[in-house]
Design a protein around this motif. Structure first.
Motif, PDB file in Angstrom:
ATOM      1  N   ARG A   1     -23.508   0.711   5.003  1.00 12.25           N
ATOM      2  CA  ARG A   1     -22.991   1.137   3.676  1.00 12.25           C
ATOM      3  C   ARG A   1     -22.277   2.521   3.968  1.00 12.25           C
ATOM      4  O   ARG A   1     -21.348   2.851   3.169  1.00 12.25           O
ATOM      5  N   ILE A   2     -22.799   3.422   4.765  1.00  4.71           N
ATOM      6  CA  ILE A   2     -22.232   4.655   5.052  1.00  4.71           C
ATOM      7  C   ILE A   2     -20.596   4.421   5.587  1.00  4.71           C
ATOM      8  O   ILE A   2     -19.823   5.395   5.464  1.00  4.71           O
ATOM      9  N   TYR A   3     -20.759   3.461   6.655  1.00  8.55           N
ATOM     10  CA  TYR A   3     -19.496   3.141   7.113  1.00  8.55           C
ATOM     11  C   TYR A   3     -18.298   3.023   6.171  1.00  8.55           C
ATOM     12  O   TYR A   3     -17.134   3.386   6.127  1.00  8.55           O
ATOM     13  N   HIS A   4     -18.747   2.095   5.230  1.00  7.13           N
ATOM     14  CA  HIS A   4     -17.810   1.808   4.163  1.00  7.13           C
ATOM     15  C   HIS A   4     -17.192   2.576   3.517  1.00  7.13           C
ATOM     16  O   HIS A   4     -16.065   2.975   3.157  1.00  7.13           O
ATOM     17  N   ALA A   5     -18.474   3.606   3.000  1.00  5.85           N
ATOM     18  CA  ALA A   5     -17.956   4.679   2.107  1.00  5.85           C
ATOM     19  C   ALA A   5     -17.190   5.761   2.861  1.00  5.85           C
ATOM     20  O   ALA A   5     -15.951   6.248   2.414  1.00  5.85           O
ATOM     21  N   PHE A   6     -17.535   5.868   4.204  1.00  9.30           N
ATOM     22  CA  PHE A   6     -16.664   6.933   4.952  1.00  9.30           C
ATOM     23  C   PHE A   6     -15.290   6.349   5.327  1.00  9.30           C
ATOM     24  O   PHE A   6     -14.333   7.150   5.138  1.00  9.30           O
ATOM     25  N   VAL A   7     -15.180   5.044   5.473  1.00  8.74           N
ATOM     26  CA  VAL A   7     -13.860   4.713   5.761  1.00  8.74           C
ATOM     27  C   VAL A   7     -12.895   4.576   4.518  1.00  8.74           C
ATOM     28  O   VAL A   7     -11.654   5.032   4.599  1.00  8.74           O
ATOM     29  N   ASP A   8     -13.408   4.157   3.589  1.00  4.69           N
ATOM     30  CA  ASP A   8     -12.633   4.202   2.232  1.00  4.69           C
ATOM     31  C   ASP A   8     -12.303   5.406   2.095  1.00  4.69           C
ATOM     32  O   ASP A   8     -11.141   5.787   1.240  1.00  4.69           O
ATOM     33  N   GLN A   9     -13.337   6.441   1.721  1.00  2.00           N
ATOM     34  CA  GLN A   9     -12.919   7.748   1.261  1.00  2.00           C
ATOM     35  C   GLN A   9     -11.754   8.400   2.399  1.00  2.00           C
ATOM     36  O   GLN A   9     -10.839   8.801   1.803  1.00  2.00           O
ATOM     37  N   SER A  10     -11.850   8.184   3.723  1.00  2.00           N
ATOM     38  CA  SER A  10     -10.923   8.903   4.702  1.00  2.00           C
ATOM     39  C   SER A  10      -9.598   8.117   4.414  1.00  2.00           C
ATOM     40  O   SER A  10      -8.312   8.784   4.331  1.00  2.00           O
ATOM     41  N   LEU A  11      -9.370   6.925   4.321  1.00  2.00           N
ATOM     42  CA  LEU A  11      -8.213   6.005   4.109  1.00  2.00           C
ATOM     43  C   LEU A  11      -7.535   6.315   2.957  1.00  2.00           C
ATOM     44  O   LEU A  11      -6.608   6.341   2.387  1.00  2.00           O
ATOM     45  N   GLY A  12      -8.619   6.328   1.596  1.00  2.00           N
ATOM     46  CA  GLY A  12      -8.013   6.880   0.165  1.00  2.00           C
ATOM     47  C   GLY A  12      -7.565   7.901   0.211  1.00  2.00           C
ATOM     48  O   GLY A  12      -6.435   8.282  -0.175  1.00  2.00           O
ATOM     49  N   PHE A  13      -8.131   9.104   0.891  1.00  2.00           N
ATOM     50  CA  PHE A  13      -7.413  10.446   0.618  1.00  2.00           C
ATOM     51  C   PHE A  13      -5.928  10.317   1.582  1.00  2.00           C
ATOM     52  O   PHE A  13      -5.191  11.142   1.156  1.00  2.00           O
ATOM     53  N   ALA A  14      -6.111   9.793   2.715  1.00  2.00           N
ATOM     54  CA  ALA A  14      -4.915   9.609   3.657  1.00  2.00           C
ATOM     55  C   ALA A  14      -3.902   9.031   2.990  1.00  2.00           C
ATOM     56  O   ALA A  14      -2.754   9.582   2.773  1.00  2.00           O
ATOM     57  N   ALA A  15      -4.139   7.806   1.929  1.00  2.00           N
ATOM     58  CA  ALA A  15      -3.007   7.285   1.504  1.00  2.00           C
ATOM     59  C   ALA A  15      -2.445   8.174   0.163  1.00  2.00           C
ATOM     60  O   ALA A  15      -1.250   8.466  -0.160  1.00  2.00           O
ATOM     61  N   LEU A  16      -3.565   8.839  -0.632  1.00  2.00           N
ATOM     62  CA  LEU A  16      -3.121   9.734  -1.793  1.00  2.00           C
ATOM     63  C   LEU A  16      -2.344  10.909  -1.117  1.00  2.00           C
ATOM     64  O   LEU A  16      -1.406  11.374  -1.691  1.00  2.00           O
ATOM     65  N   ASP A  17      -2.835  11.633  -0.116  1.00  2.00           N
ATOM     66  CA  ASP A  17      -1.982  12.943   0.219  1.00  2.00           C
ATOM     67  C   ASP A  17      -0.747  12.312   1.016  1.00  2.00           C
ATOM     68  O   ASP A  17       0.008  13.108   0.942  1.00  2.00           O
ATOM     69  N   ALA A  18      -0.481  11.322   1.700  1.00  2.00           N
ATOM     70  CA  ALA A  18       0.631  10.612   1.980  1.00  2.00           C
ATOM     71  C   ALA A  18       1.653  10.478   1.199  1.00  2.00           C
ATOM     72  O   ALA A  18       2.900  10.643   1.083  1.00  2.00           O
ATOM     73  N   ALA A  19       1.206   9.925   0.053  1.00  3.63           N
ATOM     74  CA  ALA A  19       2.050   9.679  -1.160  1.00  3.63           C
ATOM     75  C   ALA A  19       2.591  10.942  -1.768  1.00  3.63           C
ATOM     76  O   ALA A  19       3.975  11.151  -2.054  1.00  3.63           O
ATOM     77  N   ALA A  20       1.832  11.979  -1.655  1.00  2.00           N
ATOM     78  CA  ALA A  20       2.363  13.181  -2.176  1.00  2.00           C
ATOM     79  C   ALA A  20       3.429  13.945  -1.352  1.00  2.00           C
ATOM     80  O   ALA A  20       4.398  14.255  -1.453  1.00  2.00           O
ATOM     81  N   LEU A  21       3.179  13.770   0.178  1.00  2.00           N
ATOM     82  CA  LEU A  21       4.324  14.089   1.332  1.00  2.00           C
ATOM     83  C   LEU A  21       5.350  13.448   1.346  1.00  2.00           C
ATOM     84  O   LEU A  21       6.312  13.798   1.577  1.00  2.00           O
ATOM     85  N   ALA A  22       5.413  11.901   0.939  1.00  2.00           N
ATOM     86  CA  ALA A  22       6.450  11.065   0.892  1.00  2.00           C
ATOM     87  C   ALA A  22       7.292  11.425  -0.537  1.00  2.00           C
ATOM     88  O   ALA A  22       8.691  10.981  -0.453  1.00  2.00           O
ATOM     89  N   LEU A  23       6.866  12.305  -1.410  1.00  2.24           N
ATOM     90  CA  LEU A  23       7.864  12.522  -2.204  1.00  2.24           C
ATOM     91  C   LEU A  23       9.054  13.434  -1.847  1.00  2.24           C
ATOM     92  O   LEU A  23       8.824  14.257  -0.975  1.00  2.24           O
ATOM     93  N   PRO A  24      10.419  13.388  -2.638  1.00  4.28           N
ATOM     94  CA  PRO A  24      11.159  14.328  -2.132  1.00  4.28           C
ATOM     95  C   PRO A  24      10.774  15.747  -2.393  1.00  4.28           C
ATOM     96  O   PRO A  24       9.633  16.165  -3.184  1.00  4.28           O
ATOM     97  N   PRO A  25      11.316  16.658  -1.580  1.00  6.41           N
ATOM     98  CA  PRO A  25      10.655  18.101  -1.630  1.00  6.41           C
ATOM     99  C   PRO A  25      10.865  18.699  -2.894  1.00  6.41           C
ATOM    100  O   PRO A  25       9.830  19.529  -3.100  1.00  6.41           O
TER     101      PRO A  25
END
Length: 234
Positions: free
Chosen positions: A150-174
């Motif tokens: 259960r902790i593995y699941h939460a840990f991985v989903d959190q890390s990948l979720g933030f990675a995708a969210l922050d990547a989406a912001a970085l992928a925006l035009p400047p």
């Protein structure tokens, strides 16, 4: 791309491409990462890859069955890069913190690829190694298997979720990135305390904090919560 992948022993190209290089899975993945980083998801085509490699586009079929097969290889490559140099220390919190921050950093380094790959499950070597490392860290710390999963699941989903969210912001035009950040100062910081007392009271803190990723603090919260579920030593 269609299901025409060439068996492993027959894959190696005997002659260099027009650019003087010999094709390999590694070269194709690296080139695909570069193209996606420069031009976005639409660059992940056989035609664009062939042009970048100086090879006939059909040569990619020798290594990948489809564009989705290649995409999964990109996803696994990012996971592999996150693990480079990581070694377990025996301190489960420190080890998980390091893994999480490495995952986040690897995806931020390739935000366009992260948008395509962060939500995929590859079942390939680097991903399997990461799953083994994380679950092993939790089990060695003393978490019972159901809790470790259960902790593995939460840990991985959190890390990948933030990675995708922050990547989406970085992928925006400047310009869009700057405009989004200015909203906190141009809008929220100017709200009247009479109508929005809580935002007004914390406006300076909000303006400063929202310029950073929330992931490092969220990771600490998850680790704190996990620690509370660790059985006491006998």
């Amino acid at each position: 791309m269609t299901e025409r992948v060439v068996p492993e022993p027959q894959r190696r190209r005997r002659r260099p491409t027009k650019q003087g290089v010999v094709l390999s899975r590694e070269l194709i993945v690296e080139t695909a990462l570069r193209l996606v980083g420069q031009h976005g998801a639409e660059a992940l085509t056989v035609r664009r890859l062939g042009a970048a490699l100086g090879a006939d586009p059909s040569a990619v079929y020798r290594y990948f069955r489809s564009t989705d097969d290649l995409l999964l290889a990109l996803a696994d490559e990012l996971i592999g890069r996150a693990q480079q140099g990581w070694k377990a220390t025996g301190d489960w919190r420190a080890d998980l913190r390091a893994i999480g921050l490495r995952i986040h950093a690897a995806y931020q380094a390739h935000p366009q690829a992260a948008l395509l790959a962060a939500h995929r499950t590859t079942g390939r070597a680097h991903e399997i190694a990461a799953v083994e490392a994380i679950i092993g860290t939790l089990r060695r710390a003393g978490f019972p298997d159901p809790e470790a999963v259960r902790i593995y699941h939460a840990f991985v989903d959190q890390s990948l979720g933030f990675a995708a969210l922050d990547a989406a912001a970085l992928a925006l035009p400047p310009a869009a990135q700057s405009a989004d950040l200015r909203v906190w100062q141009a809008s929220y910081a100017r709200l009247d305390a009479a109508t929005h007392p809580h935002i007004a009271a914390t406006a300076d803190l909000l303006t400063a904090d929202m310029h950073r990723s929330g992931y490092p603090f969220a990771l600490e919260l998850l680790l704190d919560a996990a620690a509370l579920r660790l059985p006491a030593a006998p």
